[in-house]
Scaffold this active site. Structure first.
Site, short mmCIF file in Angstrom:
data_model
loop_
_atom_site.label_atom_id
_atom_site.label_comp_id
_atom_site.label_asym_id
_atom_site.label_seq_id
_atom_site.Cartn_x
_atom_site.Cartn_y
_atom_site.Cartn_z
N ASP A 156 -1.84 -0.77 6.00
CA ASP A 156 -2.12 -0.12 7.29
C ASP A 156 -3.59 0.19 7.50
O ASP A 156 -3.95 0.75 8.53
CB ASP A 156 -1.34 1.20 7.41
CG ASP A 156 -1.93 2.27 6.49
OD1 ASP A 156 -2.22 1.95 5.32
OD2 ASP A 156 -2.14 3.41 6.95
N ASP A 201 0.87 -1.17 0.00
CA ASP A 201 0.00 0.00 0.00
C ASP A 201 0.92 1.23 0.00
O ASP A 201 2.12 1.11 0.28
CB ASP A 201 -0.88 -0.06 1.25
CG ASP A 201 -1.69 1.19 1.47
OD1 ASP A 201 -2.18 1.75 0.49
OD2 ASP A 201 -1.80 1.62 2.65
N PHE A 202 0.38 2.39 -0.30
CA PHE A 202 1.22 3.61 -0.31
C PHE A 202 1.08 4.42 0.99
O PHE A 202 2.00 4.46 1.81
CB PHE A 202 0.90 4.49 -1.52
CG PHE A 202 1.63 5.81 -1.50
CD1 PHE A 202 3.00 5.86 -1.70
CD2 PHE A 202 0.96 7.00 -1.24
CE1 PHE A 202 3.70 7.07 -1.65
CE2 PHE A 202 1.65 8.21 -1.19
CZ PHE A 202 3.02 8.24 -1.39
N ASP A 203 -0.10 5.02 1.21
CA ASP A 203 -0.27 5.93 2.35
C ASP A 203 -0.16 5.19 3.67
O ASP A 203 -0.87 4.21 3.91
CB ASP A 203 -1.64 6.62 2.26
CG ASP A 203 -1.70 7.61 1.13
OD1 ASP A 203 -1.07 8.67 1.25
OD2 ASP A 203 -2.36 7.32 0.11
MG LIG Z 1 -2.70 3.09 3.60
#
Ligand SMILES: [Mg+2]
Length: 268
Positions: free
Chosen positions: A206, A32-34
């Site tokens: 996350d 995932d990124f964020d």
């Molecule tokens: Mg995220």
């Protein structure tokens, strides 16, 4: 290939890396990124990968079969942050967009929703309190209340009303409510497809939408005894407990993710 037995859960990190290095040619790392590669910021447009991330992903892409980023962001945003990484695949908008052979491929079923999403973003800016940040993503609209946590209830109510009115789906996340087209595509489906021919896969996430990706790794393990999946959570005060409890291990921050990978790469 099968001399290294598949590690059992709960797993030891040593066993996980040993299996991964022995099966590097069929291993994919998904991120995932964020909140995973990038610290979450008040203004989503301002977020950047943690300093060590670009270098470590580049090296990882050279060590295993495939590295991919699976994000709620549009591919255009991911390209703006990872353009230098030619070997890293990009899935945007939960997989509604894929960066492939130098262009963005959009899920055709989602395309007719572009005008409705554009109108919805405009309406959100007009009707929601000014401190709710409206992020128009072409095929979805994200309503961020990170700088206005007291507006959570208002945002959730408004989001559900619009979802019902327009027949949209809702994805809740860290201080955000996102409205998406009613098209069957989520991170779990990206991973299910992405691990079809893999021997090993890791997923780092996350948020609530990442749990579907963890579940996809487990589902693959259940049907393929030779496949090994590792679900890694990144700690945070909002969804951390829920995501951690669904993961094999939890890292503290995007910086810790980069450090964890750097240490792992030393084993290849
Ligand atoms: Mg995220």
């Amino acid at each position: 290939m099968a001399q290294t037995p598949r590690p059992t859960h709960p797993l030891s990190i040593d066993d996980a890396w040993a299996f991964t290095t022995a099966h590097a040619a069929t291993t994919t790392f998904f991120f995932d990124f964020d909140g995973v590669l990038s610290p979450v910021t008040d203004d989503p447009d301002a977020s950047q990968p943690a300093p060590a991330v670009l270098g470590v992903l580049e090296r990882l892409a050279g060590a295993v079969q495939r590295v991919a980023i699976v994000s709620a962001r549009p591919v255009s945003f991911l390209r703006s942050r990872f353009a230098s990484l030619e070997r890293v695949d990009l899935y945007g908008l939960y997989g509604l967009e894929v960066w492939h052979d130098g262009e963005v491929v959009t899920e055709p079923a989602a395309l007719p929703w572009v005008p409705a999403m554009s109108d919805l973003a405009e309406q959100a800016r007009a009707e929601l309190p000014a401190d709710v940040l409206v992020e128009y993503k072409r095929l979805s609209v994200a309503l961020h209340y990170r700088v206005a946590p007291h507006e959570a209830g208002t945002v959730e109510r408004w989001g559900h009303e619009q979802a019902e009115r327009l027949g949209l789906r809702i994805q809740a996340g860290r201080m955000v409510v996102e409205l998406k087209p009613p098209v069957d595509q989520d991170k779990g489906m990206v991973i299910t497809e992405g691990v079809r021919n893999a021997g090993c896969a890791w997923y780092f996430g996350d948020d609530m939408s990442d749990i579907k990706a963890f579940d996809a790794l487990r589902a693959r393990e259940a049907v393929d005894p030779s496949f090994f999946g590792v679900a890694v959570a990144v700690a945070n005060p909002e969804t951390g407990a829920e995501v951690s409890s669904a993961a094999d291990l939890t890292l503290d921050s995007p910086d810790a993710v980069a450090e964890f990978l750097t240490n792992g790469l030393a084993r290849f």
